[in-house]
Design a protein around this motif. Structure first.
Motif, PDB file in Angstrom:
ATOM      1  N   ARG A 285      -7.734   2.675  -2.322  1.00 12.56           N
ATOM      2  CA  ARG A 285      -8.078   1.599  -1.387  1.00 12.56           C
ATOM      3  C   ARG A 285      -6.930   0.628  -1.135  1.00 12.56           C
ATOM      4  O   ARG A 285      -7.083  -0.308  -0.355  1.00 12.56           O
ATOM      5  N   ILE A 286      -5.800   0.856  -1.781  1.00 11.04           N
ATOM      6  CA  ILE A 286      -4.709  -0.117  -1.710  1.00 11.04           C
ATOM      7  C   ILE A 286      -4.180  -0.292  -0.289  1.00 11.04           C
ATOM      8  O   ILE A 286      -3.840  -1.395   0.130  1.00 11.04           O
ATOM      9  N   LYS A 287      -4.135   0.793   0.494  1.00  6.41           N
ATOM     10  CA  LYS A 287      -3.613   0.686   1.859  1.00  6.41           C
ATOM     11  C   LYS A 287      -4.554  -0.096   2.768  1.00  6.41           C
ATOM     12  O   LYS A 287      -4.105  -0.710   3.744  1.00  6.41           O
ATOM     13  N   GLN A 288      -5.861  -0.062   2.460  1.00  3.80           N
ATOM     14  CA  GLN A 288      -6.813  -0.844   3.239  1.00  3.80           C
ATOM     15  C   GLN A 288      -6.799  -2.316   2.824  1.00  3.80           C
ATOM     16  O   GLN A 288      -7.030  -3.209   3.646  1.00  3.80           O
ATOM     17  N   ILE A 289      -6.516  -2.563   1.544  1.00  2.00           N
ATOM     18  CA  ILE A 289      -6.510  -3.937   1.038  1.00  2.00           C
ATOM     19  C   ILE A 289      -5.208  -4.654   1.411  1.00  2.00           C
ATOM     20  O   ILE A 289      -5.225  -5.775   1.926  1.00  2.00           O
ATOM     21  N   VAL A 290      -4.082  -4.010   1.140  1.00  2.00           N
ATOM     22  CA  VAL A 290      -2.772  -4.624   1.387  1.00  2.00           C
ATOM     23  C   VAL A 290      -2.198  -4.041   2.677  1.00  2.00           C
ATOM     24  O   VAL A 290      -1.586  -2.978   2.675  1.00  2.00           O
ATOM     25  N   THR A 291      -2.399  -4.737   3.757  1.00  2.00           N
ATOM     26  CA  THR A 291      -1.867  -4.309   5.053  1.00  2.00           C
ATOM     27  C   THR A 291      -0.600  -5.093   5.383  1.00  2.00           C
ATOM     28  O   THR A 291      -0.291  -6.105   4.739  1.00  2.00           O
ATOM     29  N   PHE A 292       0.110  -4.625   6.396  1.00  2.00           N
ATOM     30  CA  PHE A 292       1.347  -5.302   6.804  1.00  2.00           C
ATOM     31  C   PHE A 292       1.058  -6.730   7.256  1.00  2.00           C
ATOM     32  O   PHE A 292       1.769  -7.672   6.880  1.00  2.00           O
ATOM     33  N   ARG A 293       0.020  -6.904   8.044  1.00  2.00           N
ATOM     34  CA  ARG A 293      -0.304  -8.245   8.562  1.00  2.00           C
ATOM     35  C   ARG A 293      -0.683  -9.185   7.434  1.00  2.00           C
ATOM     36  O   ARG A 293      -0.257 -10.358   7.416  1.00  2.00           O
TER      37      ARG A 293
ATOM     38  N   ALA B 138       0.990  -8.525  -8.353  1.00  2.00           N
ATOM     39  CA  ALA B 138      -0.446  -8.363  -8.088  1.00  2.00           C
ATOM     40  C   ALA B 138      -0.703  -7.138  -7.219  1.00  2.00           C
ATOM     41  O   ALA B 138      -1.648  -6.366  -7.462  1.00  2.00           O
ATOM     42  N   GLU B 139       0.132  -6.930  -6.216  1.00  6.83           N
ATOM     43  CA  GLU B 139      -0.018  -5.770  -5.327  1.00  6.83           C
ATOM     44  C   GLU B 139       0.215  -4.466  -6.089  1.00  6.83           C
ATOM     45  O   GLU B 139      -0.514  -3.484  -5.908  1.00  6.83           O
ATOM     46  N   ARG B 140       1.212  -4.434  -6.964  1.00  5.55           N
ATOM     47  CA  ARG B 140       1.468  -3.239  -7.769  1.00  5.55           C
ATOM     48  C   ARG B 140       0.327  -2.987  -8.751  1.00  5.55           C
ATOM     49  O   ARG B 140      -0.029  -1.832  -9.026  1.00  5.55           O
ATOM     50  N   CYS B 141      -0.239  -4.073  -9.275  1.00  9.52           N
ATOM     51  CA  CYS B 141      -1.369  -3.927 -10.193  1.00  9.52           C
ATOM     52  C   CYS B 141      -2.568  -3.326  -9.467  1.00  9.52           C
ATOM     53  O   CYS B 141      -3.246  -2.443  -9.987  1.00  9.52           O
ATOM     54  N   LEU B 142      -2.812  -3.794  -8.257  1.00 10.24           N
ATOM     55  CA  LEU B 142      -3.917  -3.240  -7.459  1.00 10.24           C
ATOM     56  C   LEU B 142      -3.682  -1.778  -7.108  1.00 10.24           C
ATOM     57  O   LEU B 142      -4.618  -0.978  -7.053  1.00 10.24           O
ATOM     58  N   SER B 143      -2.427  -1.422  -6.859  1.00  4.31           N
ATOM     59  CA  SER B 143      -2.123  -0.035  -6.496  1.00  4.31           C
ATOM     60  C   SER B 143      -2.425   0.930  -7.642  1.00  4.31           C
ATOM     61  O   SER B 143      -2.703   2.109  -7.402  1.00  4.31           O
TER      62      SER B 143
ATOM     63  N   THR C  15       6.536  -1.427   5.069  1.00  5.50           N
ATOM     64  CA  THR C  15       5.872  -1.279   3.775  1.00  5.50           C
ATOM     65  C   THR C  15       5.840  -2.639   3.081  1.00  5.50           C
ATOM     66  O   THR C  15       6.775  -3.429   3.192  1.00  5.50           O
ATOM     67  N   SER C  16       4.765  -2.900   2.339  1.00  2.53           N
ATOM     68  CA  SER C  16       4.594  -4.208   1.699  1.00  2.53           C
ATOM     69  C   SER C  16       5.664  -4.475   0.649  1.00  2.53           C
ATOM     70  O   SER C  16       6.111  -5.618   0.484  1.00  2.53           O
ATOM     71  N   VAL C  17       6.088  -3.422  -0.055  1.00  2.00           N
ATOM     72  CA  VAL C  17       7.098  -3.609  -1.099  1.00  2.00           C
ATOM     73  C   VAL C  17       8.422  -4.050  -0.499  1.00  2.00           C
ATOM     74  O   VAL C  17       9.030  -5.040  -0.942  1.00  2.00           O
ATOM     75  N   ASN C  18       8.901  -3.332   0.522  1.00  2.00           N
ATOM     76  CA  ASN C  18      10.164  -3.697   1.161  1.00  2.00           C
ATOM     77  C   ASN C  18      10.097  -5.084   1.788  1.00  2.00           C
ATOM     78  O   ASN C  18      11.049  -5.869   1.702  1.00  2.00           O
ATOM     79  N   LEU C  19       8.973  -5.374   2.437  1.00  2.00           N
ATOM     80  CA  LEU C  19       8.812  -6.683   3.079  1.00  2.00           C
ATOM     81  C   LEU C  19       8.851  -7.799   2.031  1.00  2.00           C
ATOM     82  O   LEU C  19       9.525  -8.820   2.229  1.00  2.00           O
ATOM     83  N   SER C  20       8.164  -7.607   0.918  1.00  2.00           N
ATOM     84  CA  SER C  20       8.115  -8.625  -0.131  1.00  2.00           C
ATOM     85  C   SER C  20       9.473  -8.800  -0.800  1.00  2.00           C
ATOM     86  O   SER C  20       9.918  -9.937  -1.037  1.00  2.00           O
ATOM     87  N   LEU C  21      10.138  -7.691  -1.096  1.00  2.00           N
ATOM     88  CA  LEU C  21      11.456  -7.782  -1.734  1.00  2.00           C
ATOM     89  C   LEU C  21      12.473  -8.413  -0.799  1.00  2.00           C
ATOM     90  O   LEU C  21      13.358  -9.161  -1.238  1.00  2.00           O
ATOM     91  N   CYS C  22      12.350  -8.146   0.493  1.00  2.39           N
ATOM     92  CA  CYS C  22      13.252  -8.758   1.468  1.00  2.39           C
ATOM     93  C   CYS C  22      12.998 -10.263   1.558  1.00  2.39           C
ATOM     94  O   CYS C  22      13.953 -11.062   1.608  1.00  2.39           O
TER      95      CYS C  22
END
Length: 349
Positions: A146-154, A135-140, A67-74
């Motif tokens: 569409r957030i899952k298509q915009i913010v992917t793991f890669r 920014a990612e939370r704002c988009l969500s 998940t983008s949140v866990n990855l970013s916080l890590c």
């Protein structure tokens, strides 16, 4: 071949508080700030923060980094951890009692390349990762479908790597123009390990200061803007749901979740603003006042003021473990499970 260096104690005696060169602060007073802020206060904060960020990284890895949140916080916990490790060495170098040991090292100069600047780079990385998270939370909130298509793991991996790469790249001018070397100090009549500069020092300093100004200020402003946008969007959606939702229990549950989300975002923004504002302000002063720099006329005042900024930076890097524990039930559950498993394994042995 060793260079000739000037010892800061030439113009300001350690046993005197009177300045003869027009400095606002004496060398002795600066050492008091170093002792209190770096050796005592900041060292305690750093030890707590190192332990806390190790726990953060372990928890996020255990929960999974897909998940983008866990990855970013890590990634942010990792930059905080590295920055705090550099800060421990920084605090050690600025211990005034090292002078009494009469070691052949000018710690005040050595720490610039080995501790202070790397720590500042890690602080900027944390700031830019915070920009991405907000920014990612704002988009969500703005584009929930569409957030899952915009913010992917890669894409998250690429953006986080860019946060590290760009900020670390701007350290290259510093290390291309400055290096550690053995220098002769006439006032002490001995050779010590210190810092020397090449002919391109002025250009490198200009690039470093300009880059630090833009990277710090832009990150600071972006976090504030994205956080305000997120809070406003959440409030609007909360009011809309109150009007269209007939189920009272469901309405209250959603409202409670939104309040917790807003509370965490506001907390993150408040911590960032309070802790980064002094450093951003001093960066402006340093750019526009040539006397307020580490090797200029007001070097003592510069070092003393920055000692407070480093304390604030350490607080920002260390306090997240408390924020996560207080505001995330998932984090608390994972952490408790980890301690429970560790306790059971100890009983088994």
């Amino acid at each position: 071949m060793s260079d000739v260096s000037i010892d800061p104690r030439d113009s300001n005696s350690p046993i005197s508080s009177v300045n003869t060169n027009g400095e606002y602060l004496s060398y002795f007073a600066t050492k008091i700030f170093f002792l209190v802020n770096h050796v005592i206060i900041d060292m305690c904060i750093c030890v707590f923060g190192i332990v806390g960020n190790c726990l953060n990284i372990t928890v996020f890895v255990k929960q999974g980094l897909r998940t983008s949140v866990n990855l970013s916080l890590c990634a942010m916990s990792l930059s905080d951890l590295i920055g705090l490790i550099f800060q421990v060495w920084h605090n050690f170098c600025l211990n005034p009692y090292l002078e009494l040991a009469e070691l052949p090292v000018d710690f005040l100069k050595v720490q610039i390349l080995t501790a202070g600047c790397p720590n500042i780079a890690m602080t900027r990385i944390t700031g830019w990762i915070t920009v991405y998270i907000t920014a990612e939370r704002c988009l969500s909130v703005l584009l929930p479908l569409r957030i899952k298509q915009i913010v992917t793991f890669r894409r998250s991996v690429v953006i986080l790597l860019l946060c590290y790469t760009v900020n670390l790249a701007f350290l290259m001018p510093l290390y291309s123009s400055n290096y550690l070397s053995w220098n002769f100090y006439p006032s002490l009549n001995k050779t010590m390990l210190g810092e020397s500069s090449r002919s391109n020092e002025a250009l490198a300093d200009l690039i470093m200061n300009t880059a630090h100004l833009y990277l710090s200020v832009i990150a600071f402003c972006c976090v504030v803007i994205f956080t305000v946008a997120l809070v406003v969007s959440l409030k609007r959606k909360s009011e809309w749901r109150k009007r269209v939702t007939s189920d009272r229990d469901q309405n209250e549950a959603r409202s409670s979740r939104e309040k917790k989300t807003m509370g965490m975002i506001i907390m993150v923004a408040a911590i960032l603003i309070v802790c980064y504002a002094p450093g951003v302000t001093i960066t402006f002063v340093e750019i526009f006042n040539s006397e307020f720099r580490i090797s200029s006329k007001q070097a003592n005042m510069y070092n003393a003021v920055w000692s407070f900024c480093f304390v604030f930076n350490s607080i920002n890097a260390s306090i997240n473990v408390i924020v996560y524990y207080k505001m995330s039930s998932k984090y608390r559950t994972t952490l408790h499970d980890m301690f429970r498993m560790a306790k059971n394994s100890n009983k088994t042995f």
